[in-house]
Design a protein around this motif. Structure first.
Motif, mmCIF file in Angstrom:
data_model
loop_
_atom_site.group_PDB
_atom_site.id
_atom_site.type_symbol
_atom_site.label_atom_id
_atom_site.label_comp_id
_atom_site.label_asym_id
_atom_site.label_seq_id
_atom_site.Cartn_x
_atom_site.Cartn_y
_atom_site.Cartn_z
ATOM 1 N N LEU A 136 0.818 -1.195 0.031
ATOM 2 C CA LEU A 136 -0.068 -0.050 0.023
ATOM 3 C C LEU A 136 0.811 1.280 0.233
ATOM 4 O O LEU A 136 1.822 1.312 0.914
ATOM 5 N N ASP A 137 0.625 2.065 -0.937
ATOM 6 C CA ASP A 137 1.289 3.494 -0.976
ATOM 7 C C ASP A 137 1.071 4.222 -0.049
ATOM 8 O O ASP A 137 -0.024 4.336 0.458
ATOM 9 N N PRO A 138 2.044 4.997 0.630
ATOM 10 C CA PRO A 138 1.652 6.011 1.487
ATOM 11 C C PRO A 138 0.704 6.921 1.534
ATOM 12 O O PRO A 138 -0.050 7.458 2.182
ATOM 13 N N ALA A 139 0.507 7.189 0.152
ATOM 14 C CA ALA A 139 -0.663 8.251 -0.402
ATOM 15 C C ALA A 139 -1.883 7.623 -0.926
ATOM 16 O O ALA A 139 -2.810 8.502 -1.498
ATOM 17 N N ALA A 140 -1.955 6.388 -0.423
ATOM 18 C CA ALA A 140 -3.524 5.352 -0.712
ATOM 19 C C ALA A 140 -4.478 6.322 -0.216
ATOM 20 O O ALA A 140 -4.470 6.649 0.727
ATOM 21 N N MET A 141 -5.416 6.541 -0.869
ATOM 22 C CA MET A 141 -6.540 7.482 -0.607
ATOM 23 C C MET A 141 -7.261 7.169 0.518
ATOM 24 O O MET A 141 -8.042 7.554 1.503
ATOM 25 N N VAL A 142 -7.445 5.829 0.791
ATOM 26 C CA VAL A 142 -7.937 5.017 2.101
ATOM 27 C C VAL A 142 -7.548 5.766 3.304
ATOM 28 O O VAL A 142 -7.881 6.127 4.233
ATOM 29 N N LEU A 143 -6.121 5.842 3.257
ATOM 30 C CA LEU A 143 -5.481 6.383 4.452
ATOM 31 C C LEU A 143 -5.785 7.815 4.816
ATOM 32 O O LEU A 143 -5.685 8.278 5.948
ATOM 33 N N THR A 203 -7.132 2.540 -3.132
ATOM 34 C CA THR A 203 -5.574 2.270 -3.117
ATOM 35 C C THR A 203 -4.915 3.514 -3.998
ATOM 36 O O THR A 203 -3.665 3.426 -4.217
ATOM 37 N N ASP A 204 -5.869 4.323 -4.644
ATOM 38 C CA ASP A 204 -5.033 5.210 -5.659
ATOM 39 C C ASP A 204 -4.132 6.139 -4.920
ATOM 40 O O ASP A 204 -4.628 6.721 -3.701
ATOM 41 N N PRO A 205 -3.181 6.122 -5.231
ATOM 42 C CA PRO A 205 -2.053 7.038 -4.535
ATOM 43 C C PRO A 205 -2.046 8.584 -4.841
ATOM 44 O O PRO A 205 -1.042 9.258 -5.752
ATOM 45 N N LYS A 206 -2.988 9.264 -4.450
ATOM 46 C CA LYS A 206 -3.426 10.572 -4.831
ATOM 47 C C LYS A 206 -3.909 11.354 -3.443
ATOM 48 O O LYS A 206 -4.510 10.948 -2.826
ATOM 49 N N LEU A 207 -3.423 12.809 -3.520
ATOM 50 C CA LEU A 207 -4.165 13.550 -2.252
ATOM 51 C C LEU A 207 -5.007 14.352 -2.568
ATOM 52 O O LEU A 207 -5.561 15.146 -1.877
ATOM 53 N N GLY A 208 -5.580 14.502 -3.822
ATOM 54 C CA GLY A 208 -6.786 15.332 -4.282
ATOM 55 C C GLY A 208 -8.146 14.536 -3.478
ATOM 56 O O GLY A 208 -8.076 13.391 -3.550
ATOM 57 N N VAL A 209 -8.762 15.360 -3.124
ATOM 58 C CA VAL A 209 -10.055 15.059 -2.610
ATOM 59 C C VAL A 209 -11.156 14.420 -3.838
ATOM 60 O O VAL A 209 -11.900 15.357 -4.449
ATOM 61 N N ARG A 210 -11.282 13.164 -3.959
ATOM 62 C CA ARG A 210 -12.202 12.640 -4.865
ATOM 63 C C ARG A 210 -12.359 11.293 -4.674
ATOM 64 O O ARG A 210 -11.638 10.625 -3.798
ATOM 65 N N ALA A 211 -13.119 10.403 -5.581
ATOM 66 C CA ALA A 211 -13.521 9.127 -5.344
ATOM 67 C C ALA A 211 -11.997 8.222 -6.038
ATOM 68 O O ALA A 211 -11.623 9.069 -7.047
ATOM 69 N N SER A 212 -11.309 7.289 -5.519
ATOM 70 C CA SER A 212 -10.369 6.778 -5.988
ATOM 71 C C SER A 212 -10.839 6.017 -7.317
ATOM 72 O O SER A 212 -11.783 5.709 -7.422
#
Length: 357
Positions: free
Chosen positions: A56-63, A144-153
């Motif tokens: 899991l990427d540290p930027a995974a959107m679930v986190l 799991t998408d590694p993005k910090l923008g607020v949206r659905a993965s």
């Protein structure tokens, strides 16, 4: 139908030798199911592989934004050696509804049930057989998408893990003490209360922690606006037997989880000719029924505990001792009937017991 790749664990773990000490959700089997979702491709690469950490990427959107849903179900070992699931299609239908609320791609009901069965077959030697034990099954989905923008993965993992488990409450079927929470709230109308998502449980922890400090097993939550309507009891649905009528909060407000055991309790009781009413019920009504001697029983229902009798209810300055601290006759009958169906000791309604093939 899924084409599931199976990779056996080359280093299987030692299995529990004393099933009386399994606990709940503390030990995990040798394998897990994993499937990936990619925007534009859909769900792909279903596989059963050795149980272990997820990449899991540290930027995974679930986190960061909490896009997560899960389910809880059980498999049971019968006296004649079969493995039964209890209404697994209902769990995956509910997971689809949770996915919709969290803007996540649903897994087909048939695919979820197939994956669960295949995992059970691979780890069938982990299936506990002692009385009262079961295999607890936890399907979950994370962004799991590694993005910090607020949206659905755009990317997700669907995972199933399993845990051989004993009773959820260490006291077994003994009546539990419940504290009515009046300071904190779990959900509000328009929120995520009816979805089985991690955030709901995170929000409920503070009430549970404070209640346990005072010696209570769980919290009964009231509505988030008027703080008077009964909603849930911890991880369970609430039922009250008032003047021979079974009353449970309805689901119209979208703040209460539509429990599979709840649904089963209602259907069973009605099939016996009992009056079951789904409606909004206030804590004041419960207390007034108690004072008038009309509150005959109270219990909670859920996958983990099945049916759990409530012996004491604490609401502010009011203490309610219910059914003289004993298990009520309706509560006991529901528990016995449900567990007999789950363990294959008697047949249930069509489709309730699904044999793992």
């Amino acid at each position: 139908m899924l084409n599931i790749k199976v990779t056996k664990n080359p280093n299987p773990k030692p299995k529990p030798t004393d099933e009386s000490k399994l606990g709940f959700g503390e030990i995990f089997t040798d394998h897990m199911f994993v499937m990936t979702y990619t925007e534009g491709q859909g769900w792909h690469d279903p596989e059963i592989l050795p149980y272990g950490p997820l990449d899991l990427d540290p930027a995974a959107m679930v986190l960061h934004y909490g896009q997560e849903v899960f389910e809880g179900m059980k498999a049971y070992h019968t006296a004649d050696g079969r493995i039964l699931l209890f209404r697994p299609d209902e769990n995956y239908k509910r997971m689809q509804r949770s996915c919709h609320r969290l803007c996540m791609p649903p897994v087909e009901v048939e695919d979820g049930v197939q994956a669960t069965m295949e995992l059970l077959k691979v780890d069938s030697d982990w299936m506990p057989t002692a009385p009262g034990t079961s295999m607890y099954i936890r399907p979950f989905m994370i962004a799991t998408d590694p993005k910090l923008g607020v949206r659905a993965s755009y990317e997700y993992k669907f995972v199933i893990i399993m845990s051989p488990s004993g009773a959820y409450y260490k006291t077994g079927l003994d009546p539990v003490n419940i504290y009515v929470e009046t300071k904190y709230v779990r959900a509000v109308k328009g929120g995520t209360g009816e979805a089985k998502t991690a955030g709901n449980y995170a929000a409920s922890l503070i009430g549970q922690v404070e209640a346990k400090k005072d010696g209570y097993s769980q919290v009964l939550w009231l509505d988030g606006i008027e703080r008077k309507y009964v909603e849930e009891i911890g991880t369970s649905n609430a039922f009250f037997v008032i003047d021979n009528e079974i009353v449970t909060p309805d689901l119209s407000q979208g703040t209460t989880l539509p429990g599979i055991t709840r649904k089963s309790v209602i259907e069973l009781a009605r099939s016996w000719g009992m009056k079951v009413t789904e409606r909004r019920v206030t804590i004041d009504e419960v207390f007034e029924a108690y004072k008038a001697g009309k509150l005959q029983e109270a219990f909670a229902s859920g996958t983990a505990a099945v049916v759990s009798p409530i012996g004491h209810l604490k609401w502010g300055e009011h203490d309610m001792d219910i059914a003289k601290g004993q298990i009520g006759t309706i509560t006991k009958r529901l528990y016995d009937e449900l567990t007999d169906i789950q363990y294959g000791r008697r047949p249930g309604p069509e489709g309730w017991s699904v044999e793992v093939r």
